[in-house]
Design an enzyme around this catalytic site. Structure first.
Site, PDB file in Angstrom:
ATOM      1  N   ASP A  36       0.723  -1.190   0.089  1.00  0.00           N
ATOM      2  CA  ASP A  36       0.270   0.087   0.071  1.00  0.00           C
ATOM      3  C   ASP A  36       0.860   1.366  -0.022  1.00  0.00           C
ATOM      4  OD1 ASP A  36      -2.267  -1.495   0.244  1.00  0.00           O
ATOM      5  OD2 ASP A  36      -2.698  -1.660   2.248  1.00  0.00           O
ATOM      6  N   LYS A  73      -5.751  -2.507  -7.085  1.00  0.00           N
ATOM      7  CA  LYS A  73      -6.273  -1.924  -6.014  1.00  0.00           C
ATOM      8  C   LYS A  73      -7.443  -0.835  -6.200  1.00  0.00           C
ATOM      9  CE  LYS A  73      -3.309  -4.072  -3.451  1.00  0.00           C
ATOM     10  NZ  LYS A  73      -3.852  -4.842  -2.440  1.00  0.00           N
ATOM     11  N   ARG A 120      -2.946   1.320  -9.710  1.00  0.00           N
ATOM     12  CA  ARG A 120      -2.162   2.285  -8.800  1.00  0.00           C
ATOM     13  C   ARG A 120      -0.705   2.309  -9.837  1.00  0.00           C
ATOM     14  NH1 ARG A 120      -3.050   1.110  -2.820  1.00  0.00           N
ATOM     15  NH2 ARG A 120      -5.045   2.386  -2.598  1.00  0.00           N
TER      16      ARG A 120
END
Ligand code: S3P
Length: 424
Positions: free
Chosen positions: A310, A337, A341
């Site tokens: 993350d 995600k 991303r």
């Protein structure tokens, strides 16, 4: 809501980082399975975790807010069949974890989500759950998912992905299955589920990358959620790249399956010091002191990826300020995600003045580049992209306007206020 991020003269001072999103989800969902009352302290007020709280109420739990971030959760004797589809909003963690619970119930239930969540892959959980005997209707392996009550049998599942969401889903289903369920992953992903289930008395055994679970009753014990290292990562990154910075971030969860970002940033030359390390509800926690640092590039790949998955967007931003090239590989799941991303991070950092090439499984980032700013960027309705953009604005020559900044509320509603408090 559009927000402007401006150049600052450093970040200095102390903050207490808000509660961990992953641990908060688990605290809410596992409390539902205890058949008693669990007191949770320091629960995340991010929208995703409030979604988990909402869904456990729809399944029969009583939720009482006892203080700003404290909740008392009383589980029902038997889970209640929901009268309407359960709306998971933007939250992949809620969806995948609660699927493990719903798959093994006698009643039917349906999960839905927002536009982004409805595009995210669910085959990763449907495959093992179906092997356990779950009956799930789906829309080409995406939401809505319809669970028809079924009996489950334990399986051994060797996951192709190192994913804590998949692992947690299978382990939760294992709590309702006949016999033993075991899950193996290629590398260890975050292990909050294993730690919390152990803490709540489940029959769970761990052996490196494999976990074994049997039907168990969970006991009621108070849970205190540690601070979120994924939220802290934006402050660590901001302090490392903003001249004249020296901050201390207190109460940060330091579970070794989450601290990949600290390892990489230290390897890049970041001045990061861990202080006052101790344990809370089975989780490591401590304070982190970070100072502005001269950074060098690095290569990030393989086993460490699930330990910082993350944090990769903000790590890519930091890499634009390192004195040599950084390569990030083996992170293809970033495409799955809240937004893709890989493409979103590369697009935004290039627009701001970075020099970054997206690849199939990561990026090549050439540093050091001066970030010019002077642009209006899309948040891609993704909290972590929006916060990465805000941090970029703190060192850009000209302001950066961020569109739809309210998406930060998914994980970190306190973000902007905390930057304000530290900025010089
Ligand atoms: C999470 C696991 C990770 C992470 C997500 C939260 C969790 O997803 O990206 O933000 O709480 O289990 P994957 O398990 O899909 O990698």
């Amino acid at each position: 809501m559009n927000v402007i991020s401006k150049k600052i003269n450093g970040l200095r001072g102390e903050i207490v980082i808000p509660p961990d999103k992953s641990v908060s989800h688990r605290a809410a969902l596992f409390s539902l399975l205890t058949q008693g009352t669990v007191e949770i302290e320091n629960f995340s007020l991010g929208q995703d975790c409030l979604t988990s709280l909402d869904l456990i109420q729809k399944l029969g739990a009583e939720v009482e807010r006892t203080c700003e971030r404290s909740f008392k959760i009383t589980a029902p004797k038997y889970l209640k069949a929901p009268s309407k589809p359960l709306y998971c909003g933007n939250s992949g963690t809620t969806t995948r974890l609660i699927s493990g619970i719903l798959a093994g119930q006698k009643f039917s239930s349906t999960l839905t989500g927002d536009e982004s969540l409805s595009k995210r892959p669910m085959k990763r959980i449907i495959t093992p759950l179906a092997q356990m005997g779950a009956k799930i209707k789906h829309s080409d392996f995406r939401l809505p998912l319809e669970f028809q009550g079924s009996d489950l049998d334990g399986i051994y599942y060797k996951s192709p992905l190192a994913s804590a969401q998949v692992k947690s889903c299978v382990l939760l289903a294992g709590l309702f299955a006949n016999g033993e369920t075991s899950f193996e992953e290629p590398y260890i992903s975050r292990d909050h589920t294993e730690l919390m289930l152990q803490y709540l008395g489940a029959d769970i055994i761990r052996n490196k990358t494999r976990v074994y679970i049997k039907k168990s009753n969970l006991v009621c014990r108070p849970l205190t959620v540690v601070g979120d290292i994924s939220s802290a990562a934006f402050f660590i990154a901001a302090a490392l790249i903003t001249p004249n910075s020296d901050i201390t971030i207190k109460n940060v969860g330091l579970n070794p399956t989450r601290t990949g970002i600290i390892d990489v940033l230290k390897q890049m030359g970041g001045e990061i010091e861990i202080l006052n390390q101790h344990k809370i509800s089975g989780e490591e926690v401590g304070d982190i002191r970070v100072k502005y640092s001269e950074l060098k590039g690095t290569t990030v790949s393989g086993e460490i990826i699930p330990r910082l998955i993350d944090e990769i967007p903000v790590l890519a931003l930091v890499a634009t300020q390192a004195n040599s090239e950084t390569i990030i590989k083996d992170a293809q799941d970033l495409k799955n995600k809240e937004t893709d991303r890989i493409s979103a991070t590369a697009k935004v950092l290039n627009e701001i003045g970075g020099d970054i090439t997206p690849t199939d499984d990561g990026f090549i980032i050439r540093g050091k580049t001066e970030l010019k700013g002077g642009v209006s960027v899309d948040s891609f309705k993704d909290h972590r992209i929006a916060m990465t953009e805000y941090v970029a604005g703190l060192i850009s020559k000209e302001n950066i306007e961020i569109k739809d900044f309210e998406w930060v509320n998914i994980s970190f509603p306190e973000f902007e206020g905390m930057i304000e408090r530290l900025k010089q």
